[in-house]
Design a protein around this motif. Structure first.
Motif, PDB file in Angstrom:
ATOM      1  N   LEU A 183       0.815  -1.218   0.000  1.00 60.95           N
ATOM      2  CA  LEU A 183       0.000   0.000   0.000  1.00 60.95           C
ATOM      3  C   LEU A 183       0.844   1.261   0.000  1.00 60.95           C
ATOM      4  N   GLY A 184       2.110   1.114   0.299  1.00 62.95           N
ATOM      5  CA  GLY A 184       2.970   2.286   0.360  1.00 62.95           C
ATOM      6  C   GLY A 184       4.347   1.883   0.840  1.00 62.95           C
ATOM      7  N   HIS A 185       5.194   2.862   1.018  1.00 62.86           N
ATOM      8  CA  HIS A 185       6.499   2.605   1.626  1.00 62.86           C
ATOM      9  C   HIS A 185       6.944   3.850   2.380  1.00 62.86           C
ATOM     10  N   ILE A 186       7.905   3.663   3.257  1.00 63.55           N
ATOM     11  CA  ILE A 186       8.460   4.766   4.043  1.00 63.55           C
ATOM     12  C   ILE A 186       9.972   4.714   3.898  1.00 63.55           C
ATOM     13  N   THR A 187      10.575   5.830   3.536  1.00 64.90           N
ATOM     14  CA  THR A 187      12.029   5.875   3.445  1.00 64.90           C
ATOM     15  C   THR A 187      12.578   6.779   4.542  1.00 64.90           C
ATOM     16  N   VAL A 188      13.610   6.298   5.189  1.00 64.46           N
ATOM     17  CA  VAL A 188      14.348   7.099   6.166  1.00 64.46           C
ATOM     18  C   VAL A 188      15.726   7.345   5.566  1.00 64.46           C
ATOM     19  N   ARG A 189      16.177   8.576   5.575  1.00 68.76           N
ATOM     20  CA  ARG A 189      17.480   8.914   5.022  1.00 68.76           C
ATOM     21  C   ARG A 189      18.237   9.739   6.039  1.00 68.76           C
ATOM     22  N   GLY A 190      19.521   9.534   6.147  1.00 70.58           N
ATOM     23  CA  GLY A 190      20.306  10.328   7.074  1.00 70.58           C
ATOM     24  C   GLY A 190      21.780  10.081   6.891  1.00 70.58           C
ATOM     25  N   ASP A 191      22.570  10.742   7.732  1.00 72.26           N
ATOM     26  CA  ASP A 191      24.021  10.628   7.593  1.00 72.26           C
ATOM     27  C   ASP A 191      24.603   9.556   8.505  1.00 72.26           C
ATOM     28  N   ASP A 192      23.788   9.066   9.431  1.00 73.84           N
ATOM     29  CA  ASP A 192      24.267   8.077  10.399  1.00 73.84           C
ATOM     30  C   ASP A 192      23.541   6.748  10.145  1.00 73.84           C
ATOM     31  N   PRO A 193      24.240   5.751   9.594  1.00 73.52           N
ATOM     32  CA  PRO A 193      23.560   4.505   9.204  1.00 73.52           C
ATOM     33  C   PRO A 193      22.923   3.771  10.382  1.00 73.52           C
ATOM     34  N   VAL A 194      23.503   3.883  11.557  1.00 72.39           N
ATOM     35  CA  VAL A 194      22.953   3.188  12.725  1.00 72.39           C
ATOM     36  C   VAL A 194      21.607   3.798  13.109  1.00 72.39           C
ATOM     37  N   ARG A 195      21.575   5.115  13.100  1.00 77.07           N
ATOM     38  CA  ARG A 195      20.343   5.821  13.439  1.00 77.07           C
ATOM     39  C   ARG A 195      19.259   5.587  12.386  1.00 77.07           C
ATOM     40  N   VAL A 196      19.661   5.610  11.114  1.00 76.68           N
ATOM     41  CA  VAL A 196      18.705   5.365  10.025  1.00 76.68           C
ATOM     42  C   VAL A 196      18.070   3.988  10.204  1.00 76.68           C
ATOM     43  N   ARG A 197      18.908   3.000  10.474  1.00 76.00           N
ATOM     44  CA  ARG A 197      18.423   1.640  10.628  1.00 76.00           C
ATOM     45  C   ARG A 197      17.495   1.521  11.841  1.00 76.00           C
ATOM     46  N   ALA A 198      17.868   2.186  12.935  1.00 74.71           N
ATOM     47  CA  ALA A 198      17.054   2.125  14.157  1.00 74.71           C
ATOM     48  C   ALA A 198      15.685   2.766  13.922  1.00 74.71           C
ATOM     49  N   THR A 199      15.665   3.899  13.235  1.00 73.13           N
ATOM     50  CA  THR A 199      14.389   4.554  12.940  1.00 73.13           C
ATOM     51  C   THR A 199      13.534   3.666  12.038  1.00 73.13           C
ATOM     52  N   ALA A 200      14.178   3.049  11.050  1.00 70.04           N
ATOM     53  CA  ALA A 200      13.438   2.162  10.148  1.00 70.04           C
ATOM     54  C   ALA A 200      12.821   0.995  10.922  1.00 70.04           C
ATOM     55  N   GLU A 201      13.553   0.459  11.898  1.00 69.20           N
ATOM     56  CA  GLU A 201      13.010  -0.659  12.681  1.00 69.20           C
ATOM     57  C   GLU A 201      11.804  -0.211  13.498  1.00 69.20           C
ATOM     58  N   LYS A 202      11.871   1.013  14.037  1.00 67.26           N
ATOM     59  CA  LYS A 202      10.710   1.544  14.787  1.00 67.26           C
ATOM     60  C   LYS A 202       9.507   1.701  13.859  1.00 67.26           C
ATOM     61  N   LEU A 203       9.773   2.191  12.645  1.00 66.86           N
ATOM     62  CA  LEU A 203       8.677   2.366  11.690  1.00 66.86           C
ATOM     63  C   LEU A 203       8.102   1.014  11.269  1.00 66.86           C
TER      64      LEU A 203
END
Lengths: 374, 374
Positions: free
Chosen positions: B348-368
């Motif tokens: 139905l959709g997707h969500i992209t998280v982008r940032g300069d810190d790969p650990v933080r990006v991955r953590a936010t993606a897991e929360k989403l």
């Protein structure tokens, strides 16, 4: 509906007064969020109607306005030149954002200056002008050179006359209609900046970094973001100005304020209660664009990150549309065309260059400016 | 037209077979370039028609197909399951890209494997299966566990059966229809990767960085870009595989190849001659997205930069649509909804998280991912 169908959430709908490029980019920003926009456009508008629903109607057509508002969660506008009566009529039916007070303050240069003063924001010296007598008094106080402007409907340098000496005051007055004018003193500024701010209906506020703007013949040609040599102190000063305006007006949506930098001082030139040409770089150059954040703000949704990603420069495409291949030959160029017929001095699109090296970004933008000129 | 009107350049028009989310995102990418798209959609498609012109028609409706092609510069497709006859009919009238050979190779798993072999690209061991006799012969050669798959129309894990031991071979064969099947050996891979490549009609070729993909129940859930611990050697290996396919097919457009990484070796799993779910991160995470580059490529325009801007993670929204505010509460989240009715296992959709810190990006993606699950 099949047996494993899930409930569909009710997604917001927004209306936009105006069918130009700002409305178009709002609509394009809305689709990914599931926010659909409906526009009221004028007979010559082709930008928004190409990408979204558009109703052709005049702002005095109350029957159409009422139908337009039906089923919308919020109505916004892409120009400050919306008649106040239209805004008031709609505001009785649906949430209208930014608020009418912002519209009223920004569509009259005299009210705008008074409003800035009332919240402690510095401007150039100014005076109301309605006759040769008060023009002469104003010139005596403010001095020459000064700029005589119509209070309303001026944009892109239109409705303005520079008065270099008092002998030419009567000519300028006559040229601009003799009444409903404002005289503004010349500010000896180093550069023009702007701040794009956004505030949600629930009060959350964010600011994009200040931008440096370059005009030619009264039309914005180039914006550089963040502004070169932007210090935290300067940014803070810009944010303070914007915050005062936002809070006084209980504002929701994107607000743009054009600023003069004179030494380490910022003066407010004018404000626009809408998304702004000097914020177009945010589509690629900031985490979340001014267009998406405007929609989030007027709908009371959480705001997106406004930080710049590296360095950006935006070049306006004015008058003629360059060959696609000539622009896209720069692999880091982002072309945005507005679906408009070419015409002298008309904004037809813009190009944003984004990168990690500000010198290279600026050099590429200058090359694109040459391509856009020819 | 006023006297200062300028000539309007002729802007390209493209057609898309398919009215789903890939077509929708192609249309949204086209508008800023002045490229307008027209879609052929099926009765249940709601994604593309919400944002662009759509004709409802079956792929065997030649009268409508001919009218659809009229005035288009190029026709492309968002699915490899377009009947070859439809593609051939259109290709007689208008440029069809990617070329029919790519469509033919990718819509049949057996042809696809043979094609990979023919250009020296390694795959899992495989065998054609049309009877219990050749299934048993194939199992004897390839061993168990192995996967029996339909040759055509399999996607998101559908049309597959794992054979853990030879005793269950007949069941699996029966379950999948008994004929037009392929048996594939199990590859002991560390992870699934994909490469998104793009080649223009004039031969210009670019590659996005390899992406790491995580599936659940056969459906892509999470892509991480660039793939963690991506070495230049691995990237080069992926590009070599993609380049062989692109050149052999004289390909134009975006091509996606799903890969298995086993040790320092890449095996091709399957290819998709179109924009791909594992490339959605490029909208925010790369300078120019796969959607814009696909349009540039099939129209012979210069390609845009494909480098990653920092780190991205993409989470698919499957089955139910989360509350807007819950997703947007992450100020660095980019939500993309497709205008589809919720249904179990539907994208139905997707969500992209982008940032300069790969650990933080991955953590936010897991929360989403947790939010999207509920």
């Amino acid at each position: 509906m099949s047996s494993n169908a899930q409930p569909s959430p009710v997604l917001p709908r927004a209306g936009v007064l105006g069918g130009g490029q700002l409305g178009r980019m709002l609509s394009l920003a809305g689709y990914p969020l599931g926010i659909r926009l409906r526009h009221i456009g004028g007979p010559d508008d082709t930008s928004a109607g190409e990408v979204a629903e558009e109703v052709k109607a005049g702002y005095d057509d109350r029957e159409t306005l009422a139908r337009f508002a039906n089923g919308l969660n919020v109505v916004t506008y892409e120009s400050e030149n919306i008649p106040l009566e239209t805004a008031e009529f709609l505001a009785q039916r649906v949430s209208l954002q930014p608020p009418i007070a912002a519209l009223a303050a920004s569509q009259d240069r005299l009210h705008e200056k008074r409003f800035f003063e009332s919240v402690g924001v510095q401007t150039a010296p100014y005076a109301q002008v309605d006759s040769i007598e008060n023009l002469n008094r104003a010139l005596a106080r403010i001095g020459t050179p000064a700029i005589l402007k119509t209070r309303r409907f001026g944009y892109d340098g239109k409705g303005q006359a520079v008065i270099r000496d008092e002998a030419h005051a009567a000519d300028a007055l006559h040229q601009l209609g003799g009444t409903n004018l404002i005289l503004e003193g010349f500010v000896r500024f180093e550069r023009e900046l702007s701040i794009i701010a956004v505030r949600s209906t629930n009060g959350e506020t964010r600011f994009y970094p200040l931008v440096e703007n370059h005009h030619e013949a009264g039309i914005l040609r180039l914006s550089i973001a963040p502004a070169p040599e932007l210090t935290p102190v300067l940014q803070q000063q810009g944010e303070t100005i914007a915050r005062r305006v936002l809070e006084q007006l209980d504002y929701a949506g994107v607000l743009a304020i054009e600023l003069f930098q004179a030494g380490d001082q910022l003066l407010a030139n004018e404000m626009a209660p809408r998304v702004h040409n000097s914020g177009h770089w945010t589509i690629e150059g900031a985490t979340v664009s001014q267009f998406e954040n405007h929609l989030r703000a007027i709908l009371g949704l959480p705001l997106g990150e406004t930080d710049a990603i590296g360095y950006s420069a935006m070049v306006n495409v004015i008058g003629t549309i360059p060959a696609l291949a000539a622009v896209l030959a720069f692999p880091e160029a982002h072309l945005h065309l507005y679906g408009k017929q070419p015409r002298a001095n008309r904004k037809l699109g813009h190009i944003t260059v984004r990168g990690d090296d500000p010198v290279r970004v600026r050099a590429t933008a200058e090359k694109l400016r040459e391509i856009v000129r020819t």
